[in-house]
Structure formats: C-alpha cells, structure tokens
Design a protein around this motif. Structure first.
Motif, PDB file in Angstrom:
ATOM      1  N   ASP A 100       0.814  -1.220   0.000  1.00  0.00           N
ATOM      2  CA  ASP A 100       0.000   0.000   0.000  1.00  0.00           C
ATOM      3  C   ASP A 100       0.843   1.263   0.000  1.00  0.00           C
ATOM      4  N   LEU A 101       2.145   1.089   0.178  1.00  0.00           N
ATOM      5  CA  LEU A 101       3.017   2.242   0.272  1.00  0.00           C
ATOM      6  C   LEU A 101       3.959   2.296  -0.913  1.00  0.00           C
ATOM      7  N   SER A 102       4.330   3.512  -1.296  1.00  0.00           N
ATOM      8  CA  SER A 102       5.392   3.729  -2.280  1.00  0.00           C
ATOM      9  C   SER A 102       6.429   4.633  -1.652  1.00  0.00           C
ATOM     10  N   ILE A 103       7.689   4.542  -2.144  1.00  0.00           N
ATOM     11  CA  ILE A 103       8.778   5.242  -1.467  1.00  0.00           C
ATOM     12  C   ILE A 103       9.703   5.861  -2.496  1.00  0.00           C
ATOM     13  N   ASP A 104      10.191   7.083  -2.178  1.00  0.00           N
ATOM     14  CA  ASP A 104      11.192   7.777  -2.981  1.00  0.00           C
ATOM     15  C   ASP A 104      12.404   8.056  -2.111  1.00  0.00           C
ATOM     16  N   TYR A 105      13.569   8.044  -2.767  1.00  0.00           N
ATOM     17  CA  TYR A 105      14.819   8.270  -2.029  1.00  0.00           C
ATOM     18  C   TYR A 105      15.511   9.488  -2.599  1.00  0.00           C
ATOM     19  N   GLU A 106      16.162  10.241  -1.675  1.00  0.00           N
ATOM     20  CA  GLU A 106      16.945  11.393  -2.087  1.00  0.00           C
ATOM     21  C   GLU A 106      18.166  11.501  -1.186  1.00  0.00           C
ATOM     22  N   GLN A 107      19.324  11.661  -1.832  1.00  0.00           N
ATOM     23  CA  GLN A 107      20.566  11.850  -1.083  1.00  0.00           C
ATOM     24  C   GLN A 107      20.648  13.310  -0.652  1.00  0.00           C
ATOM     25  N   VAL A 108      20.785  13.548   0.631  1.00  0.00           N
ATOM     26  CA  VAL A 108      20.896  14.893   1.173  1.00  0.00           C
ATOM     27  C   VAL A 108      22.190  15.016   1.945  1.00  0.00           C
ATOM     28  N   LYS A 109      22.551  16.273   2.273  1.00  0.00           N
ATOM     29  CA  LYS A 109      23.823  16.508   2.958  1.00  0.00           C
ATOM     30  C   LYS A 109      23.882  15.827   4.306  1.00  0.00           C
ATOM     31  N   SER A 110      22.718  15.798   4.960  1.00  0.00           N
ATOM     32  CA  SER A 110      22.705  15.210   6.293  1.00  0.00           C
ATOM     33  C   SER A 110      22.621  13.695   6.268  1.00  0.00           C
ATOM     34  N   GLY A 111      22.471  13.098   5.091  1.00  0.00           N
ATOM     35  CA  GLY A 111      22.420  11.642   5.018  1.00  0.00           C
ATOM     36  C   GLY A 111      21.437  11.161   3.989  1.00  0.00           C
ATOM     37  N   HIS A 112      20.456  10.408   4.435  1.00  0.00           N
ATOM     38  CA  HIS A 112      19.507   9.764   3.545  1.00  0.00           C
ATOM     39  C   HIS A 112      18.093  10.241   3.895  1.00  0.00           C
ATOM     40  N   PHE A 128      17.716   9.770   7.750  1.00  0.00           N
ATOM     41  CA  PHE A 128      18.683   8.992   8.533  1.00  0.00           C
ATOM     42  C   PHE A 128      20.071   9.550   8.242  1.00  0.00           C
ATOM     43  N   ASN A 129      20.904   9.674   9.294  1.00  0.00           N
ATOM     44  CA  ASN A 129      22.267  10.158   9.093  1.00  0.00           C
ATOM     45  C   ASN A 129      23.123   9.137   8.336  1.00  0.00           C
ATOM     46  N   GLU A 130      22.845   7.867   8.580  1.00  0.00           N
ATOM     47  CA  GLU A 130      23.591   6.794   7.928  1.00  0.00           C
ATOM     48  C   GLU A 130      22.741   5.545   7.930  1.00  0.00           C
ATOM     49  N   ALA A 131      23.158   4.569   7.161  1.00  0.00           N
ATOM     50  CA  ALA A 131      22.427   3.298   7.126  1.00  0.00           C
ATOM     51  C   ALA A 131      22.481   2.633   8.492  1.00  0.00           C
ATOM     52  N   GLN A 132      21.320   2.075   8.908  1.00  0.00           N
ATOM     53  CA  GLN A 132      21.280   1.437  10.213  1.00  0.00           C
ATOM     54  C   GLN A 132      21.930   0.033  10.200  1.00  0.00           C
ATOM     55  N   TYR A 133      21.931  -0.548   8.991  1.00  0.00           N
ATOM     56  CA  TYR A 133      22.603  -1.853   8.887  1.00  0.00           C
ATOM     57  C   TYR A 133      23.021  -2.030   7.431  1.00  0.00           C
ATOM     58  N   VAL A 134      24.256  -2.492   7.221  1.00  0.00           N
ATOM     59  CA  VAL A 134      24.807  -2.676   5.886  1.00  0.00           C
ATOM     60  C   VAL A 134      24.850  -4.160   5.569  1.00  0.00           C
ATOM     61  N   LEU A 135      24.245  -4.495   4.401  1.00  0.00           N
ATOM     62  CA  LEU A 135      24.217  -5.887   3.958  1.00  0.00           C
ATOM     63  C   LEU A 135      25.291  -6.095   2.892  1.00  0.00           C
ATOM     64  N   SER A 136      25.684  -7.323   2.748  1.00  0.00           N
ATOM     65  CA  SER A 136      26.622  -7.683   1.674  1.00  0.00           C
ATOM     66  C   SER A 136      25.838  -8.426   0.609  1.00  0.00           C
TER      67      SER A 136
END
Length: 459
Positions: A100-112, A128-136
């Motif tokens: 039911d949701l759609s999402i857009d992303y934008e890189q900003v100076k303060s993070g994500h 978010f200032n940084e990713a909360q968890y990084v996957l490989s």
C-alpha cells in the motif's frame, strides 16, 4: 422602532448567528481531531524502537536470495517495524515490503531522506544520518516503527477531516446567510412593492387607493405620507371638478345674460337705453371679478404678489372702512358694533389689509346678518395686533369650519350663498401669510362665527 435600528439588529443577529455557529462547529471539530491525535500520541514508542544489535543478531549466519526475501524475514521477525532496503550504488533502487506504500529516495547533505507515500494523505518524510545496517553485497537497511508511520498518516487524515468539516460548515452558514438576507429583503421591500403598485393605481386614476398603516418606522412614515398625498390628490381632484362646474356656471350665467340682452336689443325686443346697458355692465363686472379673484389667488399662492408697505394709522383705516357699511346695516336691520383701539400706527400694506377686512365684513353681512349684530374689533392681545370680525348668525359646523379656507368651498347647505365662487377666504389667508400674519376662524353652530387677523411682528 426605526428602520435603521431594525437593519442594525438584523445584521448584528445574522453576524452573531453565523459566527457563533461557525465557532461552535469548529470547536467541536477541533476537539474531535485533537482528541484522536492525543490518543495516538499517547502511544509509548520506547518498547517499539528496535536496536541495531537485534537486527544484526537476527541476520547473522543467514543468506537470502533477494532483497525482498530479506525484508520478508525481517517483517516476520519484527512485525512492529517497517524495513527499507536500498541499493548503495543506485538511488532509484529502493524497496519496501508494504504494497500500500510507495517510497522515494533522495541523497541529502545530512544523510539519507525517504518520502513514504500513502494514497489520500501527504507524504511522510524521514531522514537517517547513515544506514542502520549494511548488507553484503552493497545493500543498506533502514527501519522505523510502524506506529510512527501510522500516527503520521492518521494525523494527516484527521487534519483533512477537520478541513472538510470547516468547509462544510462554511457552505451551510453561507446558505443560511443568503436565506436570511432574502427573508430580510422580502420583509423590508414588501411594503415598498405595495407602495409601487399603489402609485401605479394613482397614475391610472384610482385616487381612492390607500395603504393599511401597520408600521411605525420610516416605511410607516412613507406609507402615511402616501395616504396623505393620495387623500390630497383626491380632494384636489374633487375641488377642480367642482371648480370647473362652478366656473362654467358663474361665467356662463352673466355671459348668457349679456348675449340674450344684446340679441334682444338687435331684434328690437328691448330698448337700447341706460338701464339695459347698466345690466350688461354689471354682468361684465361679475365676470371681471371672477377673473380678478383667480388671478389674485394664483399670484398669492406663487408668492409673486408684491406688497406696498407704508406707515398707516390702522385705527383710522378700519373706522373709515366701517363707515361704508352703515347704510347696509340699517337696511338689513343689523347693529354694527365697533371696538377699535385708537392711535394704532403700524407699517403694513394698507390696501391688502382693507381688502381682507372688507371680505370678512361682506361675509359677515352675507351669512351672519340674521344674528342682528356684526362686530369689528382692533386690539392688542398677548403682544399681538388682532383685527376681529364677528357675527351672531347661524355659524358653521366643525366640518364646515375645517374646509372654510379651501378654494372653491361654499357651505351652501347651511349658509345662504348663491353667488360666491368660494375664493374670498382662501385669498384672504394667502394675503395674510404674505404679510407675515395669520387668519383663523372659530365658530359654533347657531352662535355665529369669528375671524381673526393676527400680526405678531409689526412696528
């Protein structure tokens, strides 16, 4: 109550009703909105905040074939959280599990920065200032409590509901205002429409048209003035009808007499001698008198008559005027009384004063001689100079007294006038007004009549 006051009260009442209703409805709507918002705000987010270590522990030792599989596992493990996956090398590759949701992303100076969209409400923006968890390999995870997102969407929905309520209230109040304005216009303009129809009726000759007087404001005053105007027009119409009849009779009688006598002279039926010519002369004088009276009345009413004021001994003027009636009084067996204050000298138009007094004396001998006494009086009363002519004849009824100064009025039913056109007293009153005086009449039936000419500012 005045019309201005009614309009003021009506506008104040409408304004108070509209503002009061809008305020009450807005208050109720706001209370409902904030109550719902506060209920949502009362939720404690402490137990819903997910620690990074818990996510790392859940994912340790597990391998997933796709980002969707990862999101599905995390959603089942932590159902109170909303997880977002982003490809670290592509800003367009962002995934969220909720359909039911759609999402857009934008890189900003303060993070994500992510903009989460739900149909019908404004987007929910979270950073978010940084990713909360990084996957490989090269994947990043972000998450937030579902309740936070739900609360945001609920807030937007409630704000929209409140706006809709306000708009609905405004529409309803506008309709009420228009209805009240229409009713007010109908209430205030209805008598004016009746007045318009009545004027049309007057124009078409229905001079007996009248309006019922049920109001006591400016509109009621206008209706009263209309009724007075209609009554005056009707009376004037009757007077002119009577005038036409009287003029026709008064002019036709001497003119017919003159024509008949001249024709008889031509035919030799009557001799052309001094006696016959004297009769013709008298008839011509009667015609000339009628014309002179009409001209004089027209001049006095239009204020075009010029007065010739001089210093005059009013006592001597009235005494000399009374002398000419001695023979008439003796012939009719009338006692002529004089109560004239001596030595009264004032500045006025002596000719016009004499004209008024002569007319009053003529009327007294014509209509009051049967009383046996006619009185002429000159005196000062309450700082006014008063000339009074009174008789002891049959007098006048209250109705006759009200009309005695009207043009062409003759009280033939109770008085013995068969030759007057009814212009003498109206002329006298107009002359009195031109000289700054007043002419009034008092009478009681069978006890005579009295006419008083009053001067208040003579020197």
């Amino acid at each position: 109550m005045k019309l201005k006051t009614k309009f003021t009260l009506l506008v104040a009442l409408c304004t108070f009703a509209l503002l009061g209703s809008f305020y009450q409805l807005s208050k109720n709507s706001a209370e409902r909105t904030f109550l719902a918002f506060n209920k949502q705000s009362a939720i404690t987010f402490g137990h819903s905040l997910l620690d990074d270590d818990l996510v790392e522990e859940a994912l340790t030792g597990k391998t997933f074939a796709s980002p969707e599989a990862t999101l599905t596992f995390l959603a089942s493990t932590f159902p109170e959280q909303l997880f977002i996956w982003r490809d670290a090398n592509s800003t367009a590759d962002v995934k969220i599990l909720n359909p039911d949701l759609s999402i857009d992303y934008e890189q900003v100076k303060s993070g994500h920065q992510f903009s989460i969209h739900h149909p019908g409400v404004a987007a929910f923006v979270v950073q978010f200032n940084e990713a909360q968890y990084v996957l490989s390999p090269q994947g990043e995870l972000f998450w937030l409590p579902e309740v936070l997102l739900d609360r945001s969407f609920e807030k937007e929905a409630l704000q929209q509901a409140m706006l809709d309520d306000f708009m609905l209230t405004l529409v309803i109040l506008s309709i009420i205002a228009a209805l009240l304005a229409w009713l007010g216009s109908w209430y205030f303009l209805s008598p004016l429409k009746q007045l318009k129809r009545s004027f049309k009726a007057i124009e078409s000759g229905e001079l007996d048209t009248r309006l019922a007087l049920k109001r006591h404001d400016e509109v009621g005053e206008i209706i009263g003035s209309f009724n007075n105007l209609a009554a005056w027009l009707q009376g004037l119409h009757q007077q002119y009808k009577q005038m036409n009849s009287d003029l026709s009779h008064e002019l036709r009688t001497p003119l017919n007499g003159i024509r008949s006598r001249l024709e008889a002279m031509e035919d030799g039926i009557v001799p052309m001698d001094k006696a016959q010519l004297a009769v013709i002369t008298q008839d011509l004088l009667n015609v000339n008198r009628i014309i002179d009276d009409l001209c004089l009345l027209s001049l006095t009413e239009s204020k075009q008559l010029t007065l010739s004021s001089t210093r005059v001994n009013l006592s001597e003027l009235l005494t000399s005027t009374l002398v000419r009636y001695q023979a008439q009084a003796e012939a009719q067996g009338v006692k002529l009384d004089a109560d004239i204050q001596e030595g009264v000298s004032v500045t006025l138009d002596a000719g016009r004063v004499r004209q008024i007094v002569v007319n009053l004396l003529d009327n007294a001998f014509k209509y009051g001689a049967d009383g046996g006494v006619v009185t002429l009086k000159l005196s000062y009363q309450d700082n006014e100079l008063v000339i009074t002519v009174a008789d002891c004849g049959q007098g006048m009824s209250p109705n006759q007294l009200d009309q005695v100064f009207e043009r062409f009025y003759r009280a033939q039913g109770s008085r013995h006038d068969t030759s007057s056109l009814g212009l003498g007293l109206p002329i006298c009153r107009q002359l009195a007004e031109l000289m700054g005086a007043t002419l009034t009449a008092t009478s009681t039936e069978n006890q005579g009549a009295s006419f008083s000419l009053r001067f208040s500012r003579l020197t």
